[in-house]
Design a protein around this motif. Structure first.
Motif, PDB file in Angstrom:
ATOM      1  N   LYS A 128      21.763  20.679  85.143  1.00 15.63           N
ATOM      2  CA  LYS A 128      22.363  21.852  84.207  1.00 15.63           C
ATOM      3  C   LYS A 128      23.967  21.657  84.367  1.00 15.63           C
ATOM      4  N   GLU A 179      19.496  29.230  77.593  1.00 18.50           N
ATOM      5  CA  GLU A 179      20.675  29.996  78.478  1.00 18.50           C
ATOM      6  C   GLU A 179      21.300  31.109  77.820  1.00 18.50           C
ATOM      7  N   VAL A 225      27.772  27.173  79.246  1.00 14.32           N
ATOM      8  CA  VAL A 225      27.156  27.044  78.123  1.00 14.32           C
ATOM      9  C   VAL A 225      28.147  27.190  76.806  1.00 14.32           C
TER      10      VAL A 225
END
Length: 775
Positions: A128, A179, A225
């Motif tokens: 991630k 996300e 993100v």
């Protein structure tokens, strides 16, 4: 003779001697020249001979070199050229092979880079580490683009690599989207519900971006993100969607629904934005309140979302940008338009006295923009909202002018028949204007000055104070209100800025030009159909023209400079309004005249009155005409000014009498019984015709105008004289003719009188004698 011969002989001897001398001299000169030429030739020959020998030697050397060159050329063509061709071919082949090997090496290197980048991408995505994964994916994309750009070196594997890159791109975008949806959660009303206060109350935004005390904003998942979106070039798309949702469900409802109040609730790891409803009956909120609400929203967003610095790739260079700048560039234009058209427009004053209070709105707008600039939501040169707020004078003028035109049009399209009575004593409630100032010898209120001033002539006689007043009549109440609107608008102009003053003045002119164009067309059918409405419209136009004569003068010294210098006038519109009223009323008069003549056409030319059918038809036509006149007298009663009323009724009655006189005078045979019955019909017109003259409601006051009917009916005395003719004998007719000086001669021509005598009396000597006296 011998002497002459001796002389000639001596002359000949002398000439021979001179000639011999001259020939000797020439011979010597020739010899000298011959010697000089030979000397020169010898000299030149001695000089030329060495040069000739040198040239001959050079020619021999050149010939030798040329032979050597030919031998060398033949040797090169036979041996060296063949070896050189072989060497060039070998060099070219080696060069091409080197290029192919270099290309293959670079392709293999890029394939290796692509494979390594994909492996690194997969590893980072599993952990991630979205930013690192996005960067490796972009490296793989760059390697693939390099491979695809090599012309003439297409590999089947490139298609597979492109597919793999697309799959991995969608893979990371899916994970990033998941996300993002978990970090920015929208709770929206059902899509079927239309935009309303109730649906806005159901809208919420949950931002899971609140850091704990030990966390830094840059280390939050939201930062990773968004940075990954930026690397992939998808940040603009995601922010645009987020901005549109923010506009539709948060920002615009705050502008459109004054009852909404924003609520921000901070919990352990989430910021919640929602609404509460206060004062649901409030229809409009001030810009100050709206700006405060929107600023609260942006401050909350800035604290937990919009202040994140992101690395933005711009032309192969990394530049830092704050998220607030990107979002501001996407939604500010639409938000500012919404604020202008749904908030600032409604706050524009409708009265110039309230313009000073608008300074608070300008200050709050400036404060609001500065707050957004501090949050970097706006750039330093963005002032659309503030420009609009500061330009309040122009917006006030535009809004005021628009409101005035709309109100005027509503009055013009309202019913005409609702009337008010205008008398010389009554007037429009004129605004109280201050005195024009020192040096201007005008009364403070021009209207009051006109009413109280009496003009005195040298003879001592005085004009009435109502000499220049509009006579008593009825006008539409809407026109009275229209004139009051014009006065109040001009009064507003006197207290406005120069630009606003000019706009308001020309708006008043536009009111009257609009009336001129709209009313005749909008009410066209009714004005043609109903005589009373035509009369009211005539009065309306005369009323407006009456005020236009002095309207500009009354305000001239209170308007701005250019208008004060003579441009503030309405006098040029007066002829058009008078013509408009007259044309409408004259068109109605023509209709009424046509109806009178049509009714009289059924009287069978007033011939053979001894026949009962003919007499009944003529009597019925007379009664219909009288009924029409009396009906018009009633519908125009208390509407038209008395003088206009009497002229109009007199013209119509005159039309009827003229038609009767023309038809009776054209008869060729009138018996005694016919004459009696014609006289009876004429007596009916004379007795009942004046009864149609009832301009006033009070019956006893109408007798004056009924007695003055001969003044308004041009052919009245002619008609009366015709009645006398129908009952008179021959001698009486001759006496009334009185050699062309009597009352009969004043109304009829000699031919008409003779025609009547022939129709009324039989052919006798007495008739012949009477006819002889008519001339």
């Amino acid at each position: 003779g011998s002497l002459v011969e001796a002389v000639l002989a001596h002359s000949a001897r002398l000439n021979k001697e001179d000639l011999g001398i001259r020939i000797g001299q020439l011979s010597r000169r020739v010899e000298e020249l011959k010697g000089e030429v030979c000397t020169m030739i010898n000299k030149k020959y001695h000089e030329f001979l060495p040069s000739l020998r040198s040239a001959e030697e050079l020619v021999a050397q050149v010939d030798g070199l040329s032979s050597s060159i030919d031998l060398l050329k033949d040797g090169i063509e036979r041996e060296v050229q063949r070896d050189l061709t072989v060497a060039v071919a070998e060099f070219t082949e080696l060069k091409q092979q080197l290029e192919r090997d270099t290309l293959v090496l670079s392709v293999l290197k890029k394939l290796q880079e692509f494979d390594a980048a994909i492996k690194e991408f997969n590893a980072a995505l599993l952990e991630k580490k979205y930013v690192r994964a996005a960067q490796h994916l972009e490296k793989a994309r760059s390697s693939l683009k390099t491979l695809e750009s090599r012309k003439g070196f297409e590999l089947k594997i490139l298609k597979a690599l492109s597919t793999e890159l697309t799959v991995q791109t969608q893979n990371i975008l899916y994970h990033l989207g998941e996300e993002w949806q978990n970090l920015a959660v929208w709770k929206l009303p059902p899509s079927k519900e239309s935009s309303s206060l109730e649906s806005a109350m159901q809208s919420e935004l949950h931002l899971h971006t609140v850091p704990s005390k030990e966390e830094d904003v840059a280390d939050l998942p939201i930062a990773s993100v968004l940075q990954a979106f930026a690397v992939l070039g998808e940040l603009h798309t995601k922010l645009k969607i987020f901005g549109q949702l923010l506009l539709k469900y948060i920002l615009k409802p705050l502008v459109l629904y004054p009852a909404l109040q924003p609520l921000t609730e901070e919990q352990a790891d989430v910021l919640i934005l929602r609404f509460k409803c206060e004062k649901p009956d409030v229809n409009q909120s001030s810009p100050v309140e709206v700006f405060s609400k929107i600023q609260l929203i942006f401050e909350a967003l800035h604290k937990y979302l919009l202040n994140m610095p992101l690395e933005q790739p711009v032309e192969h260079k990394e530049s830092k940008v704050v998220l607030a700048e990107l979002l501001g560039g996407l939604i500010w234009e639409e938000l500012s338009d919404c604020l202008i058209h749904n908030c600032l427009v409604n706050s524009i004053p409708t009265n110039s006295s309230k313009l000073e209070q608008y300074i608070e709105v300008i200050k709050s707008t400036e404060k609001f923009e500065n707050a957004l600039k501090d949050m970097r939501f706006l750039k330093g040169d963005t002032t659309d909202l503030l420009k609009y707020a500061r330009n309040v004078n122009s917006h006030f003028a535009n809004k005021k002018c628009q409101d005035v035109i709309v109100a005027a049009r509503n009055l013009m399209t309202s019913e005409i028949h609702n009337t008010v009575k205008i008398t010389p004593e009554s007037c429009v409630a004129l605004p109280s204007l201050p005195g024009p100032g020192a040096g201007d010898h005008l009364p403070p209120n021009p209207a009051e000055g006109l009413q109280s001033t009496q003009v005195t002539f040298e003879s001592g006689s005085k004009l009435s104070q109502h000499t220049f007043s509009l006579p008593t009549c009825r006008i539409s109440s809407s026109v009275e209100k229209l004139m009051e609107l014009a006065y109040q608008t001009l009064l507003e102009a006197t207290a406005s800025t120069d630009q606003c003053c000019i706009q308001l003045f020309y708006s008043v002119r536009n009111i009257f030009q609009l009336f001129y164009d709209v009313v005749p067309m909008y009410h066209k059918e009714n004005l043609q159909k109903f005589p009373q409405l035509a009369a009211i419209h005539h009065n309306n136009c005369m009323f407006i023209a009456h005020h236009l004569l002095t309207l500009g003068h009354q305000f001239r010294y209170r308007l701005s400079g250019i208008l004060c210098n003579g441009a503030a006038t309405f006098v040029d519109l007066v002829p058009g309004f008078r013509r408009l009223g007259m044309e409408c009323f004259l068109a109605q008069m023509r209709v009424q005249k046509g109806e009178i003549l049509e009714r009289l056409s059924s009287a069978r030319n007033f011939s053979n009155m001894d026949d009962e059918d003919n007499y009944s038809a003529a009597n019925r036509a007379i009664r219909q005409v009288l009924h029409q006149l009396k009906r018009l007298g009633k519908v125009w009663q208390d509407v038209l000014p008395v003088n206009v009323y009497c002229k109009a009724m007199g013209t119509l009655l005159n039309t009827a009498l003229s038609e009767m006189v023309a038809r009776i005078a054209a008869l060729e045979d009138i018996s005694a019984e016919d004459a009696d019955r014609l006289h009876s019909l004429c007596r009916t017109m004379v007795e009942e015709g004046p009864q149609a003259f009832t301009p006033l409601v009070e019956e006893d006051r109408n007798k004056k105008y009924q007695e003055e009917v001969p003044v308004f009916v041009q052919r009245w005395m002619t008609f009366k004289e015709l009645m006398v003719v129908l009952q008179a004998n021959l001698q009486e007719l001759v006496d009334r003719w009185a050699d062309g000086k009597g009352p009969l001669a004043a109304e009829f021509s000699a031919a008409e009188v003779k025609s009547l005598i022939r129709a009324l009396f039989q052919n006798t000597e007495r008739r012949a004698a009477a006819l002889a006296k008519i001339k």
